[in-house]
Enzyme design. Structure first.
Site, short mmCIF file in Angstrom:
data_model
loop_
_atom_site.label_atom_id
_atom_site.label_comp_id
_atom_site.label_asym_id
_atom_site.label_seq_id
_atom_site.Cartn_x
_atom_site.Cartn_y
_atom_site.Cartn_z
CE LYS A 99 -3.79 2.16 2.92
NZ LYS A 99 -4.32 1.78 4.01
CB SER A 109 -7.86 3.33 4.17
OG SER A 109 -7.06 3.23 4.60
CB SER A 168 -7.37 0.44 6.28
OG SER A 168 -8.40 1.93 6.58
#
Length: 469
Positions: free
Chosen positions: A78, A152, A176
């Site tokens: 990420k 996220s 997330s």
């Protein structure tokens, strides 16, 4: 010719056995990324040239007889983690400078032999349960491009669900990892705080955020967690190691499992979609069929919501100050950053001081039960654009209504495993989460693996991604 899509463990074994080369796997991953990027938009940065060079180096090491847990396997991380030579924009617009060094988690993946093919999309500073923003556009769900993969860590989830990479690292500050896992039919492990280092941050978002794996199977998620785990000397949280890889291959003992549908935060309208409730009940039924005792009982959450907000807003402020041009940030981000300043000082100290009593209060449940089972989200995947044009308040209320179950475990710093829970009639994935007390990853992983052998969620994959709706 396309290679057979393999999981993380299978790719690692095939490389070690000489059945495939790292270059072939990395080329295939890069080809899939290029093919799907116009629709899925899973990646913010793709390291094509660097990844191929690293694959060639891995192949030389393999030919020389060297072995490492992930030697030559293509992975993604990420875009809140530093990769040397790449910017870390964390979903924000602007010209962020390249980082000089890998974050500790990425360094450990490289030490295990992994090839980082790219950095995946995330909403601005990981604030929302959708992966959309003006800096990169819309990241879409491989199961239904008209819906979000969640957030996220939505880019990582989309990349794994679509088979672009066998597994990926994301992060979890309010669910997330678990939110997108539920909405893309994946397994996610939110580990104990500090299990994976957040260095160069001593702790992330004032201790509520941790890194963790997304994968199709429990064994693959456990392998990636094992490879990334470990502390840096500067970390504030340094838990004792646990064996998650071994746990993935062990049957758990007969467990007492508490089943709860009550969210922790009552200040917003709460509504559990009946299809999600039914999916969670089916998971509970399967656990009972496997020999476990499942009883409905709610944790005593208390005022846990009041301790989350100051830490979350302060974390947003910390990151927003790094933006090259704060004027480019979403107005909601700028508001949250201002709130982070207002909620500093006494509010921060009170929030941290409350953590111990809250652990005692919620942990009372684990004197009588081994595991807590809840839905991961209250609804199936949201449509793309669900948060577009909303005020900050309406955004917050929509988020809380859709995703009320995951964030308390971020306050407590305890582990959880998100598991698939089936599909809606329209084919949209749903999920449930297995939650435990401090350092309970081995128990949760063992239980999740047993459930996986029964439900076989990894055998169902999305179809080809051809175009946006």
């Amino acid at each position: 010719m396309r290679l057979i899509v393999r999981g993380l463990s299978d790719q690692a074994k095939a490389l070690a056995d000489g059945d495939v080369t790292s270059r072939a796997l990395v080329e295939e991953a890069l080809g899939r990324i290029e093919e799907t990027q116009p629709v899925l938009n899973a990646f913010r940065r793709v390291r094509a040239e660097a990844a191929l060079a690293e694959a060639d180096a891995a192949d030389r090491r393999l030919v020389a007889g060297e072995r490492a847990p992930l030697l030559g396997v293509p992975l993604a991380v990420k875009d809140d983690m530093d990769v040397a030579g790449e910017p870390t924009a964390f979903g924000c617009p602007g010209a962020f400078p390249p980082r000089d060094a890998d974050s500790e988690a990425v360094r450990r993946l490289r030490a295990a032999g992994a090839v980082i093919v790219g950095k995946t999309n995330t909403p601005e500073l990981g604030q929302w349960p959708v992966t959309e923003g003006p800096a990169f556009g819309v990241t879409r769900n491989p199961w239904s491009p008209g819906h979000t993969p969640g957030g996220s860590s939505g880019g990582s989830a989309a990349a794994v669900a679509a088979g672009l990479v066998p597994a990926a690292l994301g992060s979890d500050g309010a669910g997330s990892l678990r939110i997108p896992a539920a909405w893309t039919n994946l397994v996610a492990i939110k580990p104990q705080r500090g299990r994976i280092s957040t260095w160069p941050e001593p702790e992330a978002f004032r201790g509520i955020t941790c890194h963790g794996p997304l994968a199709r199977t429990v064994a693959d998620a456990a392998l990636l967690l094992h490879a990334a785990s470990g502390s840096h000397a500067g970390d504030l949280h340094r838990p004792r190691p646990v064996d998650v890889v071994g746990a993935a291959g062990r049957e758990p003992r007969r467990l007492r499992i508490a089943l709860s549908f009550r969210p922790a935060y009552a200040a917003a309208h709460q509504w559990l979609d009946p299809v999600v409730r039914s999916a969670t009940l089916r998971v509970a039924d399967r656990l009972a069929a496997l020999g476990h005792e499942v009883i409905e009982e709610d944790p005593r959450y208390g005022p846990i919501g009041l301790t989350f907000l100051p830490r979350s807003m302060a974390g947003i402020r910390d990151w927003a100050l790094r933006a090259p041009d704060p004027r480019l940030l979403d107005p909601r981000t700028r508001t949250n950053a201002r709130n982070g300043l207002l909620l500093g000082g006494p509010a921060q100290r009170a929030a941290r001081a409350a953590e111990g009593p809250l652990r005692h209060r919620v942990g009372e449940l684990f004197g009588r039960y081994d595991v807590l089972l809840t839905p991961t989200n209250a609804v199936p995947p949201l449509p793309v654009g669900a948060l577009d044009g909303l005020s900050g308040w309406r955004t917050d209320m929509t988020m809380i209504a859709a995703c009320p179950y995951a964030w308390p475990w971020n306050v407590l710093g305890w582990p959880g495993v998100a598991v698939p829970a089936g599909f809606t009639a329209e084919g949209l994935p749903m999920g449930a989460q297995l939650l435990g007390p401090e350092a309970s990853e081995p128990l949760l992983v063992s239980l999740a693996a047993q459930l996986e052998s029964d439900l076989k969620w990894h055998e169902r994959r999305p179809g080809p991604v051809n175009r946006a709706p």
